[in-house]
Each structure stands twice: as structure tokens, then as C-alpha cells.
Design an enzyme around this catalytic site. Structure first.
Site, PDB file in Angstrom:
ATOM      1  N   CYS A  62       5.777  -2.653  -1.204  1.00 41.72           N
ATOM      2  CA  CYS A  62       5.712  -2.240   0.196  1.00 41.72           C
ATOM      3  C   CYS A  62       7.098  -2.328   0.811  1.00 41.72           C
ATOM      4  O   CYS A  62       8.010  -2.897   0.252  1.00 41.72           O
ATOM      5  CB  CYS A  62       4.767  -3.179   0.960  1.00 41.72           C
ATOM      6  SG  CYS A  62       3.171  -3.354   0.169  1.00 41.72           S
TER       7      CYS A  62
ATOM      8  N   TRP B 238       1.879  -0.091   0.070  1.00 44.65           N
ATOM      9  CA  TRP B 238       1.356   0.427  -1.197  1.00 44.65           C
ATOM     10  C   TRP B 238       0.203  -0.503  -1.530  1.00 44.65           C
ATOM     11  O   TRP B 238       0.406  -1.678  -1.837  1.00 44.65           O
ATOM     12  CB  TRP B 238       2.427   0.394  -2.289  1.00 44.65           C
ATOM     13  CG  TRP B 238       1.998   1.041  -3.563  1.00 44.65           C
ATOM     14  CD1 TRP B 238       1.726   2.375  -3.760  1.00 44.65           C
ATOM     15  CD2 TRP B 238       1.773   0.420  -4.829  1.00 44.65           C
ATOM     16  NE1 TRP B 238       1.370   2.598  -5.068  1.00 44.65           N
ATOM     17  CE2 TRP B 238       1.385   1.423  -5.747  1.00 44.65           C
ATOM     18  CE3 TRP B 238       1.878  -0.882  -5.284  1.00 44.65           C
ATOM     19  CZ2 TRP B 238       1.109   1.162  -7.087  1.00 44.65           C
ATOM     20  CZ3 TRP B 238       1.608  -1.160  -6.617  1.00 44.65           C
ATOM     21  CH2 TRP B 238       1.211  -0.137  -7.500  1.00 44.65           C
TER      22      TRP B 238
ATOM     23  N   GLY C 257       3.618  -8.168  -2.116  1.00 44.03           N
ATOM     24  CA  GLY C 257       3.302  -8.981  -3.290  1.00 44.03           C
ATOM     25  C   GLY C 257       1.806  -9.200  -3.392  1.00 44.03           C
ATOM     26  O   GLY C 257       1.015  -8.503  -2.760  1.00 44.03           O
TER      27      GLY C 257
ATOM     28  N   LYS D  98       9.000  13.089 -15.977  1.00 41.18           N
ATOM     29  CA  LYS D  98       9.467  13.752 -14.743  1.00 41.18           C
ATOM     30  C   LYS D  98       8.449  14.788 -14.282  1.00 41.18           C
ATOM     31  O   LYS D  98       8.100  14.849 -13.117  1.00 41.18           O
ATOM     32  CB  LYS D  98      10.826  14.419 -14.985  1.00 41.18           C
ATOM     33  CG  LYS D  98      11.991  13.471 -15.074  1.00 41.18           C
ATOM     34  CD  LYS D  98      12.422  12.832 -13.776  1.00 41.18           C
ATOM     35  CE  LYS D  98      11.906  11.485 -13.387  1.00 41.18           C
ATOM     36  NZ  LYS D  98      11.841  10.371 -14.253  1.00 41.18           N
TER      37      LYS D  98
HETATM   38  C1  AGP Z   1      10.507   6.845 -13.070  1.00 37.30           C
HETATM   39  O1  AGP Z   1      10.701   8.146 -12.536  1.00 37.30           O
HETATM   40  C2  AGP Z   1       9.398   6.114 -12.369  1.00 37.30           C
HETATM   41  N1  AGP Z   1       9.656   6.014 -10.972  1.00 37.30           N
HETATM   42  C3  AGP Z   1       9.085   4.781 -13.018  1.00 37.30           C
HETATM   43  O2  AGP Z   1       8.674   5.031 -14.347  1.00 37.30           O
HETATM   44  C4  AGP Z   1      10.244   3.762 -13.058  1.00 37.30           C
HETATM   45  O3  AGP Z   1      11.219   4.195 -13.972  1.00 37.30           O
HETATM   46  C5  AGP Z   1       9.683   2.421 -13.545  1.00 37.30           C
HETATM   47  O4  AGP Z   1       8.747   1.959 -12.598  1.00 37.30           O
HETATM   48  C6  AGP Z   1      10.767   1.352 -13.749  1.00 37.30           C
HETATM   49  O5  AGP Z   1      11.427   1.088 -12.552  1.00 37.30           O
HETATM   50  P1  AGP Z   1      12.775   0.199 -12.604  1.00 37.30           P
HETATM   51  O6  AGP Z   1      13.789   0.976 -13.389  1.00 37.30           O
HETATM   52  O7  AGP Z   1      13.169   0.021 -11.166  1.00 37.30           O
HETATM   53  O8  AGP Z   1      12.426  -1.100 -13.275  1.00 37.30           O
END
Ligand code: AGP
Length: 614
Positions: A2, A75, A102, A491
């Protein structure tokens, strides 16, 4: 996760809070709300389900006036998205209001205890136990700081909280427990700011403090005081943030994702800046704290990450094994933490994380450290938890990445692994000066090559127009470009909601080829490297089953035009760096497909920029 914003000072809190939430909306957008202490000393609240724009519409007709306030964009974890479950949450007798990021893992037990004492709950959220418990302690005569401390000591799980009370109109309290996404304090002139992330308050101040785990901050408009959960004072580090506020805005682009795709030549330059001596062919990574002894001691590397960052690690494996001759595994962080991994003092664990706050990745890091590993990380977000718990780290220096779909963080993390592999190779003696020189020279041209791909922007837009109605895609790659196939598929699916699967091309004949027909576009990574002929064979197999093939190929390769239906040309790139260049066409293709579908590119449904809950 969030978005949280708090303010105390002489400005109208509403403007600061809503403006900050707007910059944090990528963190979650199921509902939004804010509260102020009105002139009459009472808490006033506005909340709406759905996007921040709904709250803004409410505030336009029913404004909030006050110079101290807190806000939240949600969220959802516990409790469906609704007005009653939206934050902020007010205590039963109206004395306290909180916003929270959290999960309170023991909220059911705490709720039962509070209800047994007569507390009436309004919402289904775990958050509400926090505000009700604080008020119970206030009613028992405790000061606000003590009431908050006692409450936080009873919470299990990772949580970030901001508290405001009508008893103390001059004070905001906030706290961080575990890896629940950051709490950043902004230090102003006669005003103080609280935010989940830097962009929310960067226009007001560059002086920031990042709360650490189990720390509580008490803010007035003129002062701040930080203590640990036991009440001991803490002297925080004050960071001077160099980010340019404009760079965190969309500029002339339609979406943050589009802007960040086009920023890649610059972010590739920025991630190399100050770390590569092109004159002498050397790599220097000061924050990694590498020594020859450490580099020699490490016998195995395990890369841990989630999502796009995991796919970056799949490519990185080839760099570490080819350049540093270091045996490398790549593990999903969410799996690593539960399969009792073989880790010891000879193991280095490398976490790749754009946000530095992903709960699964941080938990895997903690496990690695407990098992005696050397913990390294590659992180974009300044001051995030991952950088603080690592023995050494590489800041991506890609600038703020706002679009939920990661782009420039992916390509910079590839280069960061490449540089780390070079540094390790030199320290481990696996790299001749000549080869290191060549590897560094190859790096020098990369931003230019990326820029060349971006010049074909309109080709990808046209191609998207041919395929945006397809319901399923296959993405095929081999070797280091299998990682690109996985990333390209992610993507597409995460912003257009079209099912897409990345697959090792050599595996097609073991099952998935049954899927191929004229309705299943097949994207093939077929640039000219040692596996090119194999990829041509895969393309022919797909074509033999009426598949439609879109091939990413090397400029000048005319032969592939005979094999594939559509060719996306990229400049010739050294194999270990080819994922950087080969990914960009797939980012643009996915972007334009999503735009054609009218999808919410920067804030896809069900997603958040950083998943700070399990
Ligand atoms: C990638 O486009 C997504 N938003 C998601 O898979 C992201 O890469 C994943 O949650 C990891 O996030 P981070 O690199 O901030 O740990």
C-alpha cells in the site's frame, strides 16, 4: 503493498497527502482515504473504494481542512476492497486513526481479545486491531507513545503504521516492524513528512530518513525523535536524495512504462557510471565490499528473486559462470525459503530486487544470512531494506521506476550482474586482462545499441496492431535468451492480460508444440549467436504447424526473413549482453498491445509495484 503519506506543518494537509498518494498509487489502488485533525480538534475522514480519483472527487465536494493528516492507497490483503475496509481506520471512540501497510499475522486472536473487552469492530481488516488496541491503552491512561509501543510489541508479522490522535494535535507517530515496505521521513522547514516511498514527498524536501526494522518515530512540525521498540533512542542517518522530481513524473509520455522503456539508454549509462574504468578496462563496485579473500572463498552463488528480477537472474547465471567461472543457481525467493537450501560460508546469495522490499526476497535473504551465506543484493530503491541487510550491494541507479511492469530495472540489473561477474572474475583470477578489457569495451557501446532499438518504436506499434486480439502467445529462447523469452512473456501477460508462456525452445518438441496452430503467435529470440541454427530449426518446426512466427533477429540477417513471418531487428550485440538489447522489442510490443486493448498499463489489475506481503 500500500501507499502511505503523513504530514504535519503549516500547509493544508489534504493537498500534501493527496498529492503524495498520487505518486504512490502504483503501490496499490483498491481504495484510498485520508484523515485530518480538523480545526475543532476532531478526526475527520474521507474514504472511497477504487482509485484515488474517486477520493479526489469526494474531497472536491467535501473538503478536509487541517494542517496534520494521514492518507493511504490500498492493495487489499484482509477484507475485500470497500469503503468500510479502506484506510484510514478510526478507533471506536474516535480518539485515534491509523494507516497501515503489511499483515498483522495474529490479528484474529487480538480481535477476539478486544471484542471480549467490548470493542466493536467496523471493518474486516487486520489493520483495525491496531487502532482499537492503541485506544484501549489510551483509555487505560497511557501516553500516546506508550500506547503505540505497547500495541506494536504485540503485533506479529511485517507492518508499517502511521498514527494520529486527537489527544495530540501536534504529533504524528510512525513505525516499521519487519519487511513491510519502507517508512521514509521527510525533514522540512517547520514541517515533517512521512511516506512509503521517496517520490511522494520529493518535491518538498531532499533530506530523508529511512526507518529501520523495529523503530518508532515521533514527529512534530519542528522535530523528530526515533526510538527502538524498547524505547531506546536511535540516532538515524539523514540521506540527501539526489533524484530529480521531474524524473519521477511522466513528462511527454503517455504512461510511466513507456517513459521508463525509453529511459533505458540513460539508465544503462547511469548504472555503469563511476563503476567502470574504460581507460584501463577495470570494474569497481565500492558498495560490494569485495576482497580477493572473499572472492576466493565463495565457491557457489545462488541468485534469489521474484518475477522479472528472477528472469534477470536466469540470464545472470550465464555471466557468472562464463566470466567468473562461479557455479551459479537461480532460485525463486518464494521457493528458496522453504526447501532448506544447501548454503554455507562458501556460498554467496545474490538478491535481485528493484524495490528492495519484496517480502519473499527479504525473507529468503534473512534465511541465507542465518545459514552463514555472504548476502549481496542488486537494488534500485535507495534506502530500501535489502540494501541495509546485505553485506554488499549494487545500487541499480536506474532512477524511480513507477510503472508496475518492470523495464529499466530489468536491463540495468543485467548489466549490474555483468559488472559483478567481471569484478569477481578478476579477483578469482579466472579472467585474463585481455578478456576483461574486451568485456569492458563491449559494455561501452551498450547504451547506444539500446537507443538504436528504440528508434524502431513505430514498427512495434504496427506489429501490436496485428496481434492484439490473439488469446495465447508462446515465447521461445535458448541459452541466455531463454531468460528473455520468460521476461517477454511476463511483460505481455501482466499488462494486457493475454496468456503468454516463455519456454526453452529446445523443449518445444517435448509437448508444447502440440499447442501451435495459426491462432498461437510464437515469438522467437533468434539473434546470431552460437544457438542461432538451433533457433532456425525451432522456427521451421513452428511454421510446419501453421504457427505464426515473430523473430527477434540481428540486423543484416536476411536469411531469417524466409523463415519467420515478422522480423524485429536489433543491432549485433555480444552474446552475454544480448538480453539487454533483445528484451527492448518485447517490452515495446507488450506495451503497444496493452495500449491497443485499452488496458491500464501502469496499474494492471490485481498487481502492485512491490509485493511486501507473502
Ligand atoms: C515485473 O514486471 C513485476 N512487476 C514483478 O514480477 C516484479 O518483478 C516482482 O514483484 C519483483 O519485484 P522486485 O524486483 O521489486 O523484488
Amino acid at each position: 503493498m500500500c501507499g502511505i503519506v503523513g504530514y504535519i506543518g503549516s500547509r493544508e494537509a489534504s493537498a500534501v497527502v493527496v498529492g503524495g498518494l498520487k505518486k504512490l498509487e502504483y503501490r496499490g489502488y483498491d481504495s484510498a482515504g485520508m484523515a485530518v485533525l480538523a480545526q475543532n480538534g476532531h478526526i475527520e475522514l474521507r474514504r472511497d473504494v477504487g482509485k484515488l480519483s474517486n477520493l479526489q472527487a469526494t474531497l472536491a465536494t467535501s473538503p478536509l481542512a487541517g494542517h496534520i493528516g494521514i492518507g493511504h492507497t490500498r492493495w487489499a490483503t484482509h477484507g475485500a476492497p470497500s469503503e468500510r475496509n479502506a484506510h484510514p481506520h478510526v478507533s471506536m471512540n474516535g480518539r485515534v486513526v491509523v494507516v497501515h501497510n503489511g499483515i498483522v499475522e495474529n490479528f484474529a486472536t487480538l480481535r477476539d481479545e478486544l471484542e471480549a473487552e467490548g470493542v466493536v469492530f467496523e471493518s474486516d481488516t487486520d489493520t483495525e486491531v491496531i487502532v482499537q488496541m492503541i485506544e484501549r491503552y489510551l483509555e487505560a491512561g497511557e501516553a500516546l507513545e506508550t500506547a503505540v509501543r505497547h500495541t506494536l510489541q504485540q503485533l506479529k508479522g511485517a507492518n508499517a503504521v502511521v498514527v494520529m490522535s486527537q489527544d495530540r494535535p501536534d504529533t504524528l507517530l510512525c513505525a516499521r516492524l519487519g519487511n513491510a515496505g519502507g517508512i521514509t521521513l521527510g525533514l522540512g522547514q517547520d514541517e515533517m513528512f512521512i511516506a512509503s516511498d521517496i517520490p511522494a514527498i520529493l518535491e518538498y524536501t531532499r533530506q530523508m530518513i529511512f526507518l529501520e526494522n523495529r523503530q518508532i518515530a515521533r514527529l512534530t512540525r519542528h522535530s523528530y525523535e526515533i526510538t527502538d521498540l524498547d524505547g531506546r533512542s536511535v540516532l538515524p542517518e539523514i540521506h540527501q536524495i539526489s533524484w530529480d522530481p521531474v524524473s519521477a513524473a511522466k513528462g511527454e509520455y503517455k504512461h510511466f512504462m513507456q517513459k521508463e522503456i525509453h529511459e533505458q539508454p540513460q539508465s544503462l549509462i547511469d548504472t555503469v557510471r563511476g563503476r567502470v574504468d574504460f581507460e584501463n578496462g577495470r570494474v569497481h563496485l565500492p558498495e560490494m565490499n569485495l576482497t580477493p579473500e572473499l572472492a576466493q572463498r565463495v565457491q557457489k552463488l545462488i541468485i534469489i528473486a521474484c518475477g522479472t528480477s528472477y528472469y534477470s537472474g536466469l540470464a545472470g547465471k550465464f555471466m557468472f559462470e562464463s566470466i567468473a567461472r562461479l557455479p551459479t543457481e537461480v532460485a525463486y525467493a518464494s521457493e528458496f525459503r522453504y526447501y532448506d537450501p544447501i548454503v554455507d560460508a562458501g556460498t554467496a546469495v545474490l538478491a535481485i530486487t528493484q524495490s528492495g522490499e519484496t517480502a519473499d526476497t527479504l525473507a529468503a535473504c534473512e534465511l541465507a544470512k542465518q545459514k552463514g551465506a555472504t548476502l549481496w543484493s542488486i537494488v534500485n530503491a535507495v534506502g530500501s531494506q535489502a540494501t541495509r541487510i546485505s553485506h554488499g550491494y549494487i545500487p541499480m541507479q536506474a532512477g524511480p521506476e513507477i510503472g508496475v511492469a518492470s523495464t529499466k530495472a530489468f536491463t540495468t540489473s543485467l548489466v549490474d550482474q555483468y559488472m559483478l561477474a567481471c569484478a569477481l572474475g578478476e579477483l578469482r583470477g579466472t579472467l585474463s586482462p585481455q578478456r576483461l578489457r574486451q568485456l569492458v569495451d563491449d559494455l561501452a557501446q551498450l547504451p547506444y545499441l539500446a537507443g538504436q532499438v528504440l528508434e524502431h518504436d513505430e514498427e512495434y506499434e504496427a506489429l501490436a496492431g496485428l496481434f492484439f486480439k490473439a488469446k495465447n502467445f508462446l515465447y521461445l529462447g535458448r541459452g541466455i535468451n531463454y531468460a528473455v523469452a520468460r521476461e517477454g512473456a511476463l511483460k505481455l501477460k501482466e499488462i494486457s492480460y493475454i496468456h503468454a508462456e516463455g519456454y526453452p525452445a529446445g523443449e518445444m518438441k517435448h509437448g508444447p508444440i502440440a499447442l501451435i496452430d495459426e491462432t498461437m503467435p510464437v515469438v522467437c529470440l533468434a539473434t546470431q549467436d552460437g544457438l542461432y541454427d538451433k533457433m532456425i530449426s525451432q522456427i521451421q518446426q513452428a511454421k510446419a504447424r501453421d504457427g505464426i512466427v515473430l523473430a527477434v533477429a540481428t540486423e543484416g540477417d536476411e536469411a531469417i526473413r524466409v523463415e519467420a513471418d515478422h522480423v524485429l531487428y536489433v543491432p549485433a550485440t555480444p552474446p552475454l549482453l544480448s538480453p539487454v538489447v533483445n528484451t527492448i522489442p518485447l517490452q515495446l510490443f507488450a506495451y503497444y498491445v496493452a495500449v491497443r486493448l485499452g488496458a491500464d498499463v501502469d496499474q494492471p489489475r490485481n498487481l502492485a509495484k512491490s509485493v511486501t506481503v507473502e
